[in-house]
Design a protein around this motif. Structure first.
Motif, short mmCIF file in Angstrom:
data_model
loop_
_atom_site.label_atom_id
_atom_site.label_comp_id
_atom_site.label_asym_id
_atom_site.label_seq_id
_atom_site.Cartn_x
_atom_site.Cartn_y
_atom_site.Cartn_z
N ASN A 62 0.79 -1.22 0.00
CA ASN A 62 0.00 0.00 0.00
C ASN A 62 0.82 1.28 0.00
OD1 ASN A 62 -2.78 -0.99 -0.09
ND2 ASN A 62 -2.12 -2.08 1.74
N ILE A 63 2.12 1.19 -0.20
CA ILE A 63 2.89 2.38 -0.52
C ILE A 63 2.62 2.59 -2.01
CG2 ILE A 63 5.17 3.43 -0.76
CD1 ILE A 63 6.02 1.84 1.73
N ALA A 64 1.93 3.68 -2.35
CA ALA A 64 1.36 3.83 -3.68
C ALA A 64 2.25 4.60 -4.67
CB ALA A 64 0.01 4.52 -3.57
N HIS A 65 3.18 5.36 -4.18
CA HIS A 65 4.07 6.17 -5.02
C HIS A 65 5.48 6.05 -4.43
CE1 HIS A 65 0.85 8.01 -7.36
NE2 HIS A 65 0.17 8.09 -6.23
N PRO A 66 6.49 6.58 -5.10
CA PRO A 66 7.84 6.46 -4.55
C PRO A 66 7.92 6.95 -3.10
CG PRO A 66 7.97 7.24 -6.79
CD PRO A 66 6.51 7.24 -6.41
N LEU A 67 8.63 6.19 -2.31
CA LEU A 67 8.89 6.52 -0.90
C LEU A 67 10.09 7.45 -0.87
CD1 LEU A 67 8.71 6.06 2.20
CD2 LEU A 67 10.10 4.00 1.84
N HIS A 68 9.96 8.57 -0.15
CA HIS A 68 11.04 9.55 -0.04
C HIS A 68 11.66 9.45 1.34
CE1 HIS A 68 9.55 11.25 -3.76
NE2 HIS A 68 8.34 11.27 -3.23
N LEU A 69 13.00 9.35 1.37
CA LEU A 69 13.72 9.17 2.63
C LEU A 69 14.74 10.28 2.84
CD1 LEU A 69 14.47 5.35 2.29
CD2 LEU A 69 12.72 6.39 3.71
N TRP A 70 14.85 10.71 4.07
CA TRP A 70 15.85 11.64 4.55
C TRP A 70 16.40 11.07 5.85
CZ3 TRP A 70 11.07 12.91 2.77
CH2 TRP A 70 10.95 13.87 1.78
N PRO A 71 17.55 11.52 6.31
CA PRO A 71 18.00 11.07 7.63
C PRO A 71 16.98 11.40 8.73
CG PRO A 71 19.82 12.07 6.45
CD PRO A 71 18.58 12.31 5.62
N GLY A 72 16.19 12.44 8.53
CA GLY A 72 15.19 12.83 9.52
C GLY A 72 13.85 12.17 9.41
N GLY A 73 13.66 11.26 8.44
CA GLY A 73 12.38 10.57 8.35
C GLY A 73 12.03 10.09 6.97
N ALA A 74 10.81 9.61 6.84
CA ALA A 74 10.30 9.05 5.58
C ALA A 74 8.92 9.63 5.31
CB ALA A 74 10.20 7.53 5.68
N VAL A 75 8.63 9.86 4.01
CA VAL A 75 7.31 10.33 3.59
C VAL A 75 6.83 9.43 2.47
CG1 VAL A 75 5.99 12.24 2.60
CG2 VAL A 75 7.82 12.73 4.22
N ALA A 76 5.61 8.93 2.62
CA ALA A 76 5.06 8.01 1.62
C ALA A 76 3.62 8.37 1.32
CB ALA A 76 5.11 6.58 2.14
N MET A 77 3.25 8.22 0.05
CA MET A 77 1.84 8.26 -0.33
C MET A 77 1.33 6.84 -0.13
SD MET A 77 1.14 11.33 -1.16
CE MET A 77 -0.51 10.89 -1.63
N VAL A 78 0.33 6.68 0.71
CA VAL A 78 -0.16 5.35 1.04
C VAL A 78 -1.65 5.23 0.71
CG1 VAL A 78 1.60 5.05 2.83
CG2 VAL A 78 -0.64 5.94 3.46
N GLU A 135 -8.93 5.53 -0.86
CA GLU A 135 -8.38 6.88 -0.71
C GLU A 135 -6.86 6.83 -0.57
OE1 GLU A 135 -10.22 9.68 -0.82
OE2 GLU A 135 -12.07 8.52 -1.03
N LEU A 136 -6.20 7.94 -0.92
CA LEU A 136 -4.75 8.08 -0.74
C LEU A 136 -4.48 9.00 0.44
CD1 LEU A 136 -3.23 8.50 -4.31
CD2 LEU A 136 -3.00 6.55 -2.76
N TYR A 137 -3.40 8.72 1.16
CA TYR A 137 -3.01 9.49 2.33
C TYR A 137 -1.51 9.74 2.27
CZ TYR A 137 -7.58 8.10 3.90
OH TYR A 137 -8.93 7.91 3.98
N THR A 138 -1.06 10.69 3.07
CA THR A 138 0.38 10.93 3.22
C THR A 138 0.77 10.43 4.60
OG1 THR A 138 0.30 12.88 1.80
CG2 THR A 138 2.20 12.67 3.27
N ALA A 139 1.77 9.55 4.64
CA ALA A 139 2.28 9.03 5.92
C ALA A 139 3.68 9.59 6.13
CB ALA A 139 2.32 7.51 5.89
N VAL A 140 3.92 10.07 7.33
CA VAL A 140 5.22 10.61 7.71
C VAL A 140 5.72 9.81 8.91
CG1 VAL A 140 6.48 12.65 8.47
CG2 VAL A 140 4.52 12.91 6.94
#
Length: 189
Positions: A62-78, A135-140
């Motif tokens: 259910n990660i729907a788009h590329p997962l973006h990673l930084w040393p401070g965290g991750a952001v995913a469209m789920v 539905e799509l959501y943003t997970a941080v």
């Protein structure tokens, strides 16, 4: 202040509109760069995540788009999952966005801590707006205490209108299986 028509003697001091369930109109998904303010360290396509990092069955991808990673965290469209899984949603909403957020945190752990971790406990879960299938959501996922064989994350899930749906605090993710699952070399920071 202005007088409302049809209400003699009343003065309107404040007025506001509460949007309906659709957010009062279509909203665009949150841009992950709005969260961090900088370009990601790495972005990983869902196909590669589920092939190399998080072997999950089709219903749990259910990660729907590329997962973006930084040393401070991750952001995913789920995704909340397909509409036909609506019976899966209960009073807390669809469990699939939170599961995908755990997967994003797991990928973060593989990249920045060099461990493959799984959720084992959490301190609190607050559901403000239940997530829905279709539905799509943003997970941080923000590491609260990185290091060692256990990682601790705080997770936030937003709807497309940037309203908070869930906040999960102190998610403990731990390496299980005596460290037999090691991340592939290409994902290391």
């Amino acid at each position: 202040p202005s007088r409302r028509k049809g209400a003699p003697g009343e003065v309107r001091h404040v007025s506001f509109r509460i949007p309906g369930p659709d957010g009062g109109g279509r909203c665009a998904p949150m841009n992950p760069f709005d969260v961090s303010g900088e370009d990601p360290d790495i972005s990983i396509a869902p196909e590669r995540i589920y092939r190399d990092l998080v072997p999950a069955g089709p219903a749990y991808r259910n990660i729907a788009h590329p997962l973006h990673l930084w040393p401070g965290g991750a952001v995913a469209m789920v995704s909340g999952g397909p509409w036909d899984l609506a019976p899966l949603s209960g009073p807390l909403g669809s469990p699939l966005p939170l599961d995908a957020a755990f997967q994003a945190a797991r990928v973060w752990g593989q990249r920045y801590a060099g461990v493959t971790v799984f959720p084992v406990s959490l301190a609190h879960r607050f559901v403000f707006l239940p997530t829905r299938t279709g539905e799509l959501y943003t997970a941080v996922a923000v590491p609260a205490k990185p290091g060692g064989r256990s990682l601790v994350f705080d997770i936030l899930i937003y709807d497309p209108c940037r309203r908070p749906c869930e906040f999960v605090s102190r998610v403990v993710m731990r390496s299980i299986g005596r460290g037999l699952r090691t991340p592939p070399a290409w994902v290391a920071a």
